[in-house]
Design an enzyme around this catalytic site. Structure first.
Site, PDB file in Angstrom:
ATOM      1  N   ARG A 124      51.227  13.575  -0.266  1.00 51.84           N
ATOM      2  CA  ARG A 124      50.664  12.720  -1.326  1.00 51.84           C
ATOM      3  C   ARG A 124      49.297  12.183  -0.911  1.00 51.84           C
ATOM      4  O   ARG A 124      48.380  12.075  -1.712  1.00 51.84           O
ATOM      5  CB  ARG A 124      51.638  11.591  -1.646  1.00 51.84           C
ATOM      6  CG  ARG A 124      52.840  12.059  -2.441  1.00 51.84           C
ATOM      7  CD  ARG A 124      53.868  10.975  -2.594  1.00 51.84           C
ATOM      8  NE  ARG A 124      53.346   9.834  -3.379  1.00 51.84           N
ATOM      9  CZ  ARG A 124      53.984   8.666  -3.457  1.00 51.84           C
ATOM     10  NH1 ARG A 124      55.120   8.479  -2.780  1.00 51.84           N
ATOM     11  NH2 ARG A 124      53.496   7.686  -4.182  1.00 51.84           N
TER      12      ARG A 124
ATOM     13  N   SER B 139      55.921   3.075 -17.027  1.00 57.07           N
ATOM     14  CA  SER B 139      57.141   3.162 -17.840  1.00 57.07           C
ATOM     15  C   SER B 139      57.854   1.820 -17.862  1.00 57.07           C
ATOM     16  O   SER B 139      58.842   1.640 -18.571  1.00 57.07           O
ATOM     17  CB  SER B 139      58.074   4.230 -17.256  1.00 57.07           C
ATOM     18  OG  SER B 139      58.479   3.832 -15.952  1.00 57.07           O
TER      19      SER B 139
ATOM     20  N   VAL C 128      49.935   3.353  -5.280  1.00 56.55           N
ATOM     21  CA  VAL C 128      49.647   3.273  -3.842  1.00 56.55           C
ATOM     22  C   VAL C 128      48.413   4.112  -3.491  1.00 56.55           C
ATOM     23  O   VAL C 128      48.020   4.195  -2.334  1.00 56.55           O
ATOM     24  CB  VAL C 128      50.884   3.715  -3.010  1.00 56.55           C
ATOM     25  CG1 VAL C 128      52.040   2.723  -3.198  1.00 56.55           C
ATOM     26  CG2 VAL C 128      51.338   5.131  -3.363  1.00 56.55           C
ATOM     27  N   ASP C 129      47.780   4.705  -4.540  1.00 53.36           N
ATOM     28  CA  ASP C 129      46.545   5.452  -4.270  1.00 53.36           C
ATOM     29  C   ASP C 129      45.356   4.482  -4.285  1.00 53.36           C
ATOM     30  O   ASP C 129      45.509   3.313  -4.632  1.00 53.36           O
ATOM     31  CB  ASP C 129      46.370   6.585  -5.315  1.00 53.36           C
ATOM     32  CG  ASP C 129      46.174   6.063  -6.740  1.00 53.36           C
ATOM     33  OD1 ASP C 129      46.883   6.519  -7.653  1.00 53.36           O
ATOM     34  OD2 ASP C 129      45.317   5.188  -6.941  1.00 53.36           O
TER      35      ASP C 129
ATOM     36  N   HIS D  17      52.859  -2.568  -4.505  1.00 57.19           N
ATOM     37  CA  HIS D  17      53.765  -1.672  -3.782  1.00 57.19           C
ATOM     38  C   HIS D  17      53.121  -1.038  -2.558  1.00 57.19           C
ATOM     39  O   HIS D  17      53.550   0.022  -2.115  1.00 57.19           O
ATOM     40  CB  HIS D  17      54.268  -0.575  -4.743  1.00 57.19           C
ATOM     41  CG  HIS D  17      55.166  -1.130  -5.808  1.00 57.19           C
ATOM     42  ND1 HIS D  17      55.385  -0.489  -7.001  1.00 57.19           N
ATOM     43  CD2 HIS D  17      55.884  -2.281  -5.862  1.00 57.19           C
ATOM     44  CE1 HIS D  17      56.214  -1.222  -7.747  1.00 57.19           C
ATOM     45  NE2 HIS D  17      56.527  -2.313  -7.075  1.00 57.19           N
TER      46      HIS D  17
END
Ligand code: BV8
Ligand code: ZN
Length: 258
Positions: free
Chosen positions: A75, A202, A108-109, A124
């Site tokens: 990731r 979502s 988290v990017d 997060h």
């Protein structure tokens, strides 16, 4: 995607023009147009390929550290190869147009930061901040040492130079508490803001998703931006159906002629 100009409620434009404090709350959907899969989209969702409990939990890391560390390395490589998209840029362009902007993200990017946003509230954690699973010392890989995989592969996590325990991703796993200060700051902002824009989430993961409820209860004008139904359409003031990369720039154009 139909032109949403007809859908943007004049109340939203008026509220943004007079707002003293705007909150933008983002999820994986704002990075979707950068080519990063979200967690739940049927076709690309990462969860579709992995069982969440096999990867994003402390138990999974305990059980199979190489599978979990390999997934995060993959990731990390995908984020490094990705570019911020029009949604990230529109959010960055919003900041100088309002007296106060609080940008809260579940992501988290680092695409918000790379688009120019500052002081991003990460609920997060961040892919870029690994730490020791034991003594919690921050971990920085030696220059050029990280072997970036091109797909989900097993990679043995490095060891902590101080205590020898495994290095883990600096993210909040399911079952772990959110970082105190960022979550407090997010709750305070949701409570006092005039406009709360919830974008690309979502709204299923708690307690982050409760921020929208907080903003609604506090009387903010709440906006959802999502191409798909989330089940929150009836709760928010304005539900805009469309990709964030199209909708957010149009909101700026209609409000400030940006
Ligand atoms: C905790 C980091 C307790 C890791 C993540 C009630 C209260 C409290 C907890 C719970 C609760 N109910 C359940 C729980 C437990 C759990 C939870 O919420 N489970 C879910 C599955 C029901 N919550 C937790 O475990 C949390 N911790 O509660 O601790 C505690 C208390 C005291 C002491 C100890 C413990 C921790 C949750 C954090 C988990 N970590 N990320 C990593 O990234 O690997 S969550 C992860 O999934 C993401 O960060 C993100 O938050 C979440 C995915 O959500 P979204 O971002 O919304 O992404 P998703 O794919 O779902 O949706 C994308 C949306 O984008 C879609 O709507 C789609 O239509 C839209 N979209 C697509 N394209 C576009 C678009 N939108 C706009 N434009 C587009 N182009
Ligand atoms: Zn250590």
């Amino acid at each position: 995607m139909s032109d949403i100009r007809s859908e943007i409620d004049p109340r939203l434009i008026a509220a943004l023009r007079r707002a003293a404090h705007v909150v933008v709350f983002t999820g994986a959907g704002v990075s979707a147009e950068s080519g990063l899969p979200t967690f739940r989209d049927r076709q690309t969702g990462l969860w579709a390929r992995f069982n969440p409990s096999d990867l994003a939990t402390p138990e999974a890391f305990e059980r199979d550290p190489s599978l979990v560390w390999g997934w995060y390395e993959w990731r990390r490589a995908a984020v490094l190869a990705a570019q911020p998209n029009a949604a990230h840029r529109a959010i960055a362009a919003l900041a100088p147009r309002v007296p106060q902007l609080t940008l809260i993200t579940q992501n988290v990017d680092d695409l918000h930061e790379r688009a120019g946003s500052r002081d991003v509230v990460h609920l997060h954690g961040e892919l870029s901040s690994s730490r020791c699973a034991g003594c919690r010392r921050p971990y920085q890989p030696a220059e050029g040492s990280a072997n970036r995989p091109t797909g989900p592969a097993r990679i043995e996590p490095p060891r902590c130079a101080a205590c020898g325990d495994r290095i883990r991703p600096g993210v909040v796993w399911f079952g772990e508490r959110l970082p105190e200060q960022p979550f407090r700051r997010a709750r305070e902002a949701a409570h006092v803001c005039d406009v709360f824009i919830c974008c690309g989430t979502s709204s299923r993961v708690q307690p982050a998703a409760s921020l929208t409820d907080l903003a609604i209860a506090a009387g903010a004008l709440t906006v959802q931006v999502d191409p798909n139904p989330t089940g929150r359409e009836e709760d928010v003031s304005v539900a805009l159906r469309g990709p964030a990369g199209a909708v957010l720039p149009q909101i700026l154009a209609l409000t400030w002629g940006a």
